[in-house]
Design a protein around this motif. Structure first.
Motif, PDB file in Angstrom:
ATOM      1  N   GLU A 277       1.371  -1.000  -0.401  1.00  0.00           N
ATOM      2  CA  GLU A 277       0.263   0.260   0.324  1.00  0.00           C
ATOM      3  C   GLU A 277       0.475   1.323  -0.140  1.00  0.00           C
ATOM      4  O   GLU A 277      -0.043   2.239  -0.471  1.00  0.00           O
ATOM      5  CB  GLU A 277      -0.699  -0.420   1.785  1.00  0.00           C
ATOM      6  CG  GLU A 277      -1.799  -1.253   1.189  1.00  0.00           C
ATOM      7  CD  GLU A 277      -2.573  -1.381   2.462  1.00  0.00           C
ATOM      8  OE1 GLU A 277      -3.356  -2.645   2.391  1.00  0.00           O
ATOM      9  OE2 GLU A 277      -2.450  -1.079   2.895  1.00  0.00           O
TER      10      GLU A 277
ATOM     11  N   GLY B   8       1.788   4.447  -3.006  1.00  0.00           N
ATOM     12  CA  GLY B   8       1.425   5.877  -2.632  1.00  0.00           C
ATOM     13  C   GLY B   8       0.352   5.949  -1.767  1.00  0.00           C
ATOM     14  O   GLY B   8      -0.471   6.626  -1.353  1.00  0.00           O
ATOM     15  N   TRP B   9      -0.383   5.162  -0.909  1.00  0.00           N
ATOM     16  CA  TRP B   9      -1.994   5.615  -0.621  1.00  0.00           C
ATOM     17  C   TRP B   9      -1.650   6.256   0.605  1.00  0.00           C
ATOM     18  O   TRP B   9      -0.679   5.873   1.677  1.00  0.00           O
ATOM     19  CB  TRP B   9      -2.702   4.364   0.001  1.00  0.00           C
ATOM     20  CG  TRP B   9      -3.138   3.311  -1.657  1.00  0.00           C
ATOM     21  CD1 TRP B   9      -3.046   3.782  -2.616  1.00  0.00           C
ATOM     22  CD2 TRP B   9      -3.834   2.249  -1.865  1.00  0.00           C
ATOM     23  NE1 TRP B   9      -3.469   3.017  -3.860  1.00  0.00           N
ATOM     24  CE2 TRP B   9      -3.832   1.736  -2.958  1.00  0.00           C
ATOM     25  CE3 TRP B   9      -3.832   1.150  -0.744  1.00  0.00           C
ATOM     26  CZ2 TRP B   9      -3.949   0.890  -4.063  1.00  0.00           C
ATOM     27  CZ3 TRP B   9      -4.300   0.363  -1.738  1.00  0.00           C
ATOM     28  CH2 TRP B   9      -5.240   0.175  -3.088  1.00  0.00           C
ATOM     29  N   PRO B  10      -2.545   7.337   1.152  1.00  0.00           N
ATOM     30  CA  PRO B  10      -2.056   7.430   2.109  1.00  0.00           C
ATOM     31  C   PRO B  10      -2.816   7.443   3.287  1.00  0.00           C
ATOM     32  O   PRO B  10      -3.818   5.829   3.065  1.00  0.00           O
ATOM     33  CB  PRO B  10      -3.166   9.681   1.882  1.00  0.00           C
ATOM     34  CG  PRO B  10      -3.985   8.747   0.864  1.00  0.00           C
ATOM     35  CD  PRO B  10      -3.176   7.207  -0.249  1.00  0.00           C
ATOM     36  N   SER B  11      -2.761   7.211   4.705  1.00  0.00           N
ATOM     37  CA  SER B  11      -3.237   7.564   5.522  1.00  0.00           C
ATOM     38  C   SER B  11      -3.869   7.863   6.103  1.00  0.00           C
ATOM     39  O   SER B  11      -3.252   9.447   6.585  1.00  0.00           O
ATOM     40  CB  SER B  11      -2.380   5.864   6.633  1.00  0.00           C
ATOM     41  OG  SER B  11      -1.221   6.562   7.816  1.00  0.00           O
ATOM     42  N   ASP B  12      -4.132   8.097   7.761  1.00  0.00           N
ATOM     43  CA  ASP B  12      -4.610   8.521   8.779  1.00  0.00           C
ATOM     44  C   ASP B  12      -3.490   9.507   9.209  1.00  0.00           C
ATOM     45  O   ASP B  12      -3.796  11.523   9.801  1.00  0.00           O
ATOM     46  CB  ASP B  12      -5.699   8.608   9.578  1.00  0.00           C
ATOM     47  CG  ASP B  12      -6.038   9.733  10.990  1.00  0.00           C
ATOM     48  OD1 ASP B  12      -6.986  10.683   9.783  1.00  0.00           O
ATOM     49  OD2 ASP B  12      -6.118   9.690  11.387  1.00  0.00           O
TER      50      ASP B  12
ATOM     51  N   SER C  39      -0.817  10.681   7.640  1.00  0.00           N
ATOM     52  CA  SER C  39       0.012  11.559   6.753  1.00  0.00           C
ATOM     53  C   SER C  39       0.143  12.617   6.797  1.00  0.00           C
ATOM     54  O   SER C  39      -0.911  13.300   6.398  1.00  0.00           O
ATOM     55  CB  SER C  39       0.156  10.158   5.040  1.00  0.00           C
ATOM     56  OG  SER C  39      -0.328   9.523   4.859  1.00  0.00           O
TER      57      SER C  39
ATOM     58  N   SER D 288       0.527  14.342   4.162  1.00  0.00           N
ATOM     59  CA  SER D 288      -0.168  15.181   2.790  1.00  0.00           C
ATOM     60  C   SER D 288      -0.702  13.908   2.067  1.00  0.00           C
ATOM     61  O   SER D 288      -0.089  12.713   2.987  1.00  0.00           O
ATOM     62  CB  SER D 288       1.076  15.813   1.742  1.00  0.00           C
ATOM     63  OG  SER D 288       0.728  15.422   0.606  1.00  0.00           O
ATOM     64  N   LEU D 289      -1.523  14.217   1.742  1.00  0.00           N
ATOM     65  CA  LEU D 289      -2.569  13.477   0.982  1.00  0.00           C
ATOM     66  C   LEU D 289      -2.298  13.030  -0.597  1.00  0.00           C
ATOM     67  O   LEU D 289      -2.054  12.025  -0.581  1.00  0.00           O
ATOM     68  CB  LEU D 289      -4.197  13.693   0.718  1.00  0.00           C
ATOM     69  CG  LEU D 289      -5.135  13.589   1.685  1.00  0.00           C
ATOM     70  CD1 LEU D 289      -6.425  14.770   1.400  1.00  0.00           C
ATOM     71  CD2 LEU D 289      -5.467  12.591   2.640  1.00  0.00           C
ATOM     72  N   GLU D 290      -0.889  13.454  -0.639  1.00  0.00           N
ATOM     73  CA  GLU D 290      -0.861  13.396  -2.428  1.00  0.00           C
ATOM     74  C   GLU D 290       0.515  13.024  -2.196  1.00  0.00           C
ATOM     75  O   GLU D 290       1.536  12.755  -3.665  1.00  0.00           O
ATOM     76  CB  GLU D 290      -0.295  14.773  -3.012  1.00  0.00           C
ATOM     77  CG  GLU D 290      -1.730  15.115  -3.267  1.00  0.00           C
ATOM     78  CD  GLU D 290      -2.347  16.513  -4.454  1.00  0.00           C
ATOM     79  OE1 GLU D 290      -1.906  16.465  -4.812  1.00  0.00           O
ATOM     80  OE2 GLU D 290      -3.079  16.919  -3.985  1.00  0.00           O
TER      81      GLU D 290
END
Ligand SMILES: Cc1cc2nc3c(=O)[nH]c(=O)nc-3n(C[C@H](O)[C@H](O)[C@H](O)COP(=O)(O)OP(=O)(O)OC[C@H]3O[C@@H](n4cnc5c(N)ncnc54)[C@H](O)[C@@H]3O)c2cc1C
Ligand code: SF4
Ligand code: FES
Ligand code: FES
Lengths: 169, 327
Positions: free
Chosen positions: A115, A119-123, A125, A127-129
């Protein structure tokens, strides 16, 4: 045509009773008892397996809903002679005490590294990107679905960091 | 788990036909329904599996909005490029809920329809008007830490527990619904029901109706955030949460779309807050007025009294951060 579920590259027929959870199917029908039942309600993560590469709680899914799917359990990730990088790291770092949560932890961490590659973000992270950096906070958040009653968390985090480094190298 | 008849739908029409049976239920990810079936809180006689019906796409609409299929997983939505870029409040709300394992299975439709986490509702030995109409409400005068402070009734004080729908409410998204008799669209803000005299009713879906997608309006300017206050920093339901989209124009608030989780039987939206805030210069006094308005009719039930000051403080924190006013 009878439908089957592929488990660690072997096909098995789907049980007749639709009430059989994917977890009970793996343990009682296929006979692979590495996958554990902790709560049976999606709360502890002991039953985590990979379905088509994605980690899920096998207790909250019916076997009958997985016709054609490919399931990987802890037995499919490696064995004592040929452990996966994560399995090895868990041993090296003492990432367990009683070991009950460990198969779920290892399956979960295996998917988690993928994951992060995606490049999937988590809570956790910032930044989302952006690129995900594998900080301890990121690991803790991403592994929050796997409880350890023995509290081996610090060593679990260390094991995952180590295996991830090896992964990247 | 009680025995049931399992049927797999291969299309939308087929799903409707299969669901046209006594005590049929759709199953998507199953993470809520199976949990409740094991507890015999839900006892459907037939499960209609909608996982092969399609409706997984996430695609742009003609007007520049975004249509999210009912079967798109929470993971697919939260990691979608357009959601991350244009609707961060939605990505953040989803990521603040449950765990990666659950979000990998959980779907848009199932998440919207998830049932309350009230401890009396999930224990069949306890009285609960939602589960068993007329049996009484165990939570009023009982253990009510998770329970509602707004829009309660003498029949039920449960909360809608979800995070995603709170963001959808702030975004003013629409729910697209189909049934054998046609299609209809309901704003998320009108999708869930207050308990009133019908606490068993969570939302406006009629028997057999199926959610096909959720549609987001074109992206708007402003700062989006989802703030979730919970018992521990991960993997817990919201005590209070706020989804916000706030835009500043110079020193004035130009937009303030807010929705609240953990405080009511529905994602709570109060249009009066936007009306109060928009066109004003932000300061502590204004935030206090907004909190007064939000909590005008708030009522605690003992154990959850703390939610009233908590909602006020969370609103302050969210508005200060969004407008740049020092707390
Ligand atoms: C341990 C745990 C922790 C959790 N924590 C959180 C949290 O912090 N925040 C949060 O928001 N959620 C949380 N959840 C809830 C989770 O988000 C929901 O279980 C999930 O979103 C439900 O989606 P599903 O697809 O699995 O639904 P299902 O279980 O398949 O269905 C749920 C309900 O929706 C109906 N339904 C499903 N799809 C449709 C459709 N297309 N049309 C009409 N009806 C439909 C079903 O009939 C059923 O009544 C948690 C769950 C667990 C088990
Ligand atoms: S609050 Fe609602 S769901 Fe909980 S016991 Fe009362 S009636 Fe049941
Ligand atoms: S046994 Fe499945 S999450 Fe606990
Ligand atoms: S090692 Fe015992 S539960 Fe984790």
């Amino acid at each position: 045509m009878t439908e089957t579920i592929t488990v660690n590259e072997t096909e098995y027929p789907i049980p007749a009773d639709p009430r059989v959870s994917l977890l009970d199917f793996l343990r009682q029908h296929v006979g692979l008892t590495g996958t554990k039942k902790g709560c049976d309600h999606g709360q502890c993560g002991a039953c985590t397996v990979l379905v088509n590469g994605m980690r899920i709680n096998s207790c909250l899914s019916l076997a009958v809903m997985h016709g054609g799917d490919s399931v990987t359990t802890i037995e499919g990730l490696g064995n004592p002679e040929n452990p996966s990088a994560l399995q090895k790291a868990f041993v090296e770092h003492d990432g367990y005490q009683c070991g009950y949560c460990t198969p779920g932890q290892v399956c979960s961490a295996t998917a988690m590294l993928q994951e992060i590659d995606n490049g999937w973000p988590s809570d956790a992270s910032e930044s989302l990107e952006g690129e995900v950096e594998l900080t301890a906070d990121e690991i803790r958040e991403r592994m929050s679905g796997n409880l350890c009653r023995c509290g081996a968390y610090p060593n679990i985090v260390a094991a995952i960091r180590d295996a991830a480094k090896e992964d990247a190298a | 788990m009680r025995p049931f008849d399992y049927q797999r739908a291969d299309g939308l029409t087929h799903a409707g036909q299969l669901a046209d049976a006594d005590e049929a239920a759709y199953i998507a990810g199953g993470t809520n329904l199976l949990d409740l079936m094991k507890l015999q809180v839900e006892t459907p006689r037939r499960l209609v599996d909608i996982n092969k019906v399609g409706m997984r796409e996430i695609e742009q609409t003609d007007d520049g909005g975004l249509r999210i299929g009912a079967l798109a997983t929470n993971t697919a939505t939260a990691s979608h490029d357009l959601v991350r870029r244009n609707y961060p409040v939605l990505a953040r709300a989803i990521l603040a809920g449950a765990t990666q394992q659950l979000r990998n299975r959980a779907t848009t439709g199932g998440n919207l329809c998830q049932r309350t986490r009230c401890y009396y509702f999930t224990n069949i030995d306890q009285p609960c008007n939602k589960r068993e109409p007329g049996s009484g409400c165990g939570a009023i005068q009982g253990i009510a830490r998770l329970h509602a402070i707004l829009g309660t009734s003498s029949q039920c004080i449960a909360t809608y527990p979800g995070d995603m729908a709170v963001a959808l409410s702030a975004l003013d998204a629409k729910v697209e619904i189909a049934s054998e008799s046609g299609e209809r669209t309901v704003p998320v803000r009108d999708f869930h029901c207050l308990p009133g005299d019908t606490p068993w009713r969570d939302n406006v879906l009629e028997a057999g109706e199926i959610i096909t997608s959720v549609v987001l309006p074109p992206p708007v300017a402003g700062r989006q955030s989802y703030r979730k206050v919970r018992e521990r920093s991960s993997y817990a339901f919201a005590l209070v949460s706020i989804a916000s989209i706030v835009e500043m124009e110079g020193d004035m608030i130009a937009r303030a779309d807010l929705a609240f989780g953990g405080v009511a039987h529905i994602p709570w939206h109060d249009e009066r807050l936007s009306n109060l805030l928009v066109g004003q210069a932000p300061d502590r006094k204004l935030f206090d007025k907004a909190a007064d308005l939000l909590l005008e009719d708030a009522q605690g039930y003992g154990e959850n009294d703390f939610k009233i000051p908590l909602a006020r403080r969370t609103l302050h924190a969210v508005l200060s951060e969004a407008t740049g006013v020092d707390q």
